[in-house]
Design an enzyme around this catalytic site. Sequence first.
Site, PDB file in Angstrom:
ATOM      1  N   VAL A 123      51.411  12.733 -11.575  1.00  0.00           N
ATOM      2  CA  VAL A 123      51.637  14.066 -11.008  1.00  0.00           C
ATOM      3  C   VAL A 123      52.527  14.864 -11.956  1.00  0.00           C
ATOM      4  O   VAL A 123      53.557  14.384 -12.415  1.00  0.00           O
ATOM      5  CB  VAL A 123      52.300  13.957  -9.619  1.00  0.00           C
ATOM      6  CG1 VAL A 123      52.810  15.309  -9.152  1.00  0.00           C
ATOM      7  CG2 VAL A 123      51.321  13.383  -8.616  1.00  0.00           C
ATOM      8  N   LYS A 124      52.095  16.072 -12.231  1.00  0.00           N
ATOM      9  CA  LYS A 124      52.844  16.917 -13.162  1.00  0.00           C
ATOM     10  C   LYS A 124      53.955  17.602 -12.377  1.00  0.00           C
ATOM     11  O   LYS A 124      53.677  18.434 -11.510  1.00  0.00           O
ATOM     12  CB  LYS A 124      51.896  17.960 -13.746  1.00  0.00           C
ATOM     13  CG  LYS A 124      52.449  18.689 -14.916  1.00  0.00           C
ATOM     14  CD  LYS A 124      51.389  19.604 -15.512  1.00  0.00           C
ATOM     15  CE  LYS A 124      51.998  20.445 -16.598  1.00  0.00           C
ATOM     16  NZ  LYS A 124      53.213  21.153 -16.230  1.00  0.00           N
ATOM     17  N   SER A 125      55.175  17.222 -12.648  1.00  0.00           N
ATOM     18  CA  SER A 125      56.258  17.913 -11.947  1.00  0.00           C
ATOM     19  C   SER A 125      56.509  19.256 -12.632  1.00  0.00           C
ATOM     20  O   SER A 125      56.151  19.459 -13.775  1.00  0.00           O
ATOM     21  CB  SER A 125      57.517  17.049 -11.888  1.00  0.00           C
ATOM     22  OG  SER A 125      57.610  16.230 -13.016  1.00  0.00           O
ATOM     23  N   GLU A 276      51.018  20.865  -9.239  1.00  0.00           N
ATOM     24  CA  GLU A 276      50.546  21.846 -10.210  1.00  0.00           C
ATOM     25  C   GLU A 276      49.392  21.303 -11.043  1.00  0.00           C
ATOM     26  O   GLU A 276      48.653  22.032 -11.670  1.00  0.00           O
ATOM     27  CB  GLU A 276      51.737  22.166 -11.128  1.00  0.00           C
ATOM     28  CG  GLU A 276      51.675  23.501 -11.783  1.00  0.00           C
ATOM     29  CD  GLU A 276      52.577  23.527 -13.019  1.00  0.00           C
ATOM     30  OE1 GLU A 276      53.234  22.512 -13.331  1.00  0.00           O
ATOM     31  OE2 GLU A 276      52.588  24.567 -13.685  1.00  0.00           O
ATOM     32  N   GLY A 277      49.252  19.971 -11.037  1.00  0.00           N
ATOM     33  CA  GLY A 277      48.207  19.339 -11.824  1.00  0.00           C
ATOM     34  C   GLY A 277      48.632  17.930 -12.198  1.00  0.00           C
ATOM     35  O   GLY A 277      49.590  17.398 -11.630  1.00  0.00           O
TER      36      GLY A 277
END
Length: 820
Positions: A123-125, A276-277
Amino acid sequence: MVVNLPFEPVVVSNEEREKDIDESIKLISELEELAKVHPKKGAVRKFTNSIDGTSIPVNSWKFNEWDYSSKKLTLPTYARGLFTIDNRIVCRGYDKFYNVNEFNEVSEEVLSKSTTGPYTLTVKSNGCIVFISGLKDGTLVVCSKHSTGVRDDVQKNHAMAAQQALELQLDRCHMTKLDLAETLYKLGLTAVAEYCDDNFEEHVLEYKDDRAGLYLHGLNFNSPKFRTYPMEEVNSFGSVFGFKRTKFRRFDTFREAMIFLSKAAATGSFEGEEVEGFVVRCYKTGTHNDFFFKFKFEEPYLLYRELREVTKQFIQGGPQNVHFGKHKLICMDYLKYIMPFLHDNEKLRQSYLDNKGIVELRKKYFDARGQTGLEVIDEEVSMAKLEDEMRLLKFGSSQTCKYAIVTVATIGCGKTTTSLALANLYPDLVGHIQNDNISRPVGSKLVSGALEILVNKPMVILDKNNHKYVERQKIFDDFAQLNEIIPSSKLKFICLNFLPMPPKGDTELWKVTRDRIIERGDNHQSIKAGGSGIGKAEKIMQGFINRFQPVKPRKEPDSKFDLIINLNAKSDNSTFENIKTVVESLVSFASDLDIPRPTEEQYQEAFRKALDYKPSINKIVHSRVGPRTPVYFGTSILDPQSLQERIEDLVGGSSELYEKLKATGRIMSEFHVTMIHYKSKKKSQEIKALWNRYVKSEFAEDLLKIDEQSSKITGQRILLPSKSKADIKLEKFCCNSKVACIKVSVDRIYRADGTDISLGLGNKFPHITIGTINEEIRPAESNNLLNEIYEFNATDGIQCLDFKDSEENSLKGLPIFAHY
Ligand code: IDP
């Protein structure tokens, strides 16, 4: 003390260790060499600072963003974030990675072959990246992307803020800085984390309370070659030192990974939370080399950004200042909802402009609708009826067109009567400027006056005979020259052609117009058929008829009219019919204005009033009391040529946008730095007070003098008579795909005698706009770009290059002007 870890650390053999040391020495000496060359393509910028609490100097190495993807260059390292002490790497970021489909090398098709699994999707923080490592003596090193330690030249110190958060976190899990530093040093690793905390800095996603903190997402070896730990170990390391976990999923094949990502994109979330991606971690085919790419979700983040921008525009300039983009309808619905919250709450408005409370306001709206961002996007079309409602509230009205209506006629055709009747019918829509009312020399005053009217009304009639091509041409030229506000695609020209047939020898026309002028008697500013007799008036009238050049729609300048309305001036009451013809044409042509159709009574009333009009002779266009206030104060870059040379030395062909601007002639013909704009008064009480200081005290006398010299000048810059000056420094060249500008610092403002004027700036990021890609993009876009860079650390699609801190880049003694 090295902490016991719940996993078996990778053992680096002595051989490998020596290889790393040799390669580090080689890399650092290459970087040192590159840093000496002029900052052009492939150049590296070295920044030295001390580690917090020590005097140990650490170097940070930074390449130009776009050089990482250049096919023409091979960089000595692709590490984004690299810190060294002497010949050792102390912090190492990931190798630069890209979004899927950002360019061909990372297209899905290419990636499916050039990479092998397993594919670990993390998970893109959404915060700012932080690198943490340790020195031999147990000192903990905390760096942001390119900086560490205390600095007095930045508005926000990401490294120091993250360090504080880290210290609190270590306390909570009974660990010390020494524990973390020694462990990282022993293992030769950099811990890579994302610092997410809305109290420090808001990004797109919400991170407050429990969610705020440092999200560990990588453990990189401090080696020139990019090598990184698997996610399982990253998370167990993180749990020992109190970091937040990075969630991940793993797939064996590229296809499976892409199917999962596409599905996640449809909801914009993962395990019930907005994300977010993802960052995808895999290997280069045929090797064991770590390889990363990312998969960023477009929506709802585009929408979130648009909501943020329209809110700021609304706070700063009210409904008319709002420019909608892709999600116009949702933005309207959202604004309608949040307006009451912003109203009367100066604190909320102010903190919003400081990037605080953005997420909260957005959430309020989505909560009230009981929907997520993506769900609302799905329903956007059903909000169509909102457009009418918002138009009534003048939302985004600056986006509707402005109309310059130009009359073409001879004397007595009914120009003024028609104009007055239209202004009577539509007091809020139509303004009227009469050539006969302008003091001589007329020059460009007709057009500058018309532009002034267009600030408040969408239409203006330029009432003049305009009987020759040159006169019509001059109107177009003056607009092109003086209009700085209206995008050219939004400025429409309409011709009221009173004489579709040549007037010479037309006895019918002569009779009607001559009779009208006799009837009018002395009721005209200059043509007096009363006292001085009809003879003189007849001569003047004949002169116009003889010189008349009919409108030729296919030929310049008349071909520049967007609409030509043919009228008839040949019968006694022709004007009444003409008014109706004009209204009908405007209703359908200017459909963006929703012009209502008058009733018969309203027509008659407006016509009667217009006939009763008696001019007040030699009336000037705008009479006011006291000096006018300028639109903004600025300082002029005296030598545009030399500024361009400075830019070219720095950029050296590396900026696609700059090259485009040059090729299309869209580099500004003059350069300036805006010091304060009247619109920024709305930003805060302090700026309002500052504006008043500019206008009322320090420069008040100057403004009075300017006003006496030229009370009707608009769209022009006039140097302050007291010859005040400013010194500025060029700091950073910045551009995206729309606008290029230079961030500057204004170091000093002073009087002609050299004494300081203590005035601040009304602009948070003072800059020189270099050019915009097209006329639709206004120079003010520079503010948005700089805001993205400085407030949100944005880098995607953005190029930034630092000017050297040198004499050449310090511009001294620049004159200060007021722009009207
Ligand atoms: P111009 O601006 O083209 O020179 P106006 O000043 O509008 O023409 O008109 C000249 C005179 O004729 C004015 O006194 C005006 O009141 C009168 N007039 C204009 N149109 C009509 C009409 O349709 N019927 C009667 N009088 C008219």
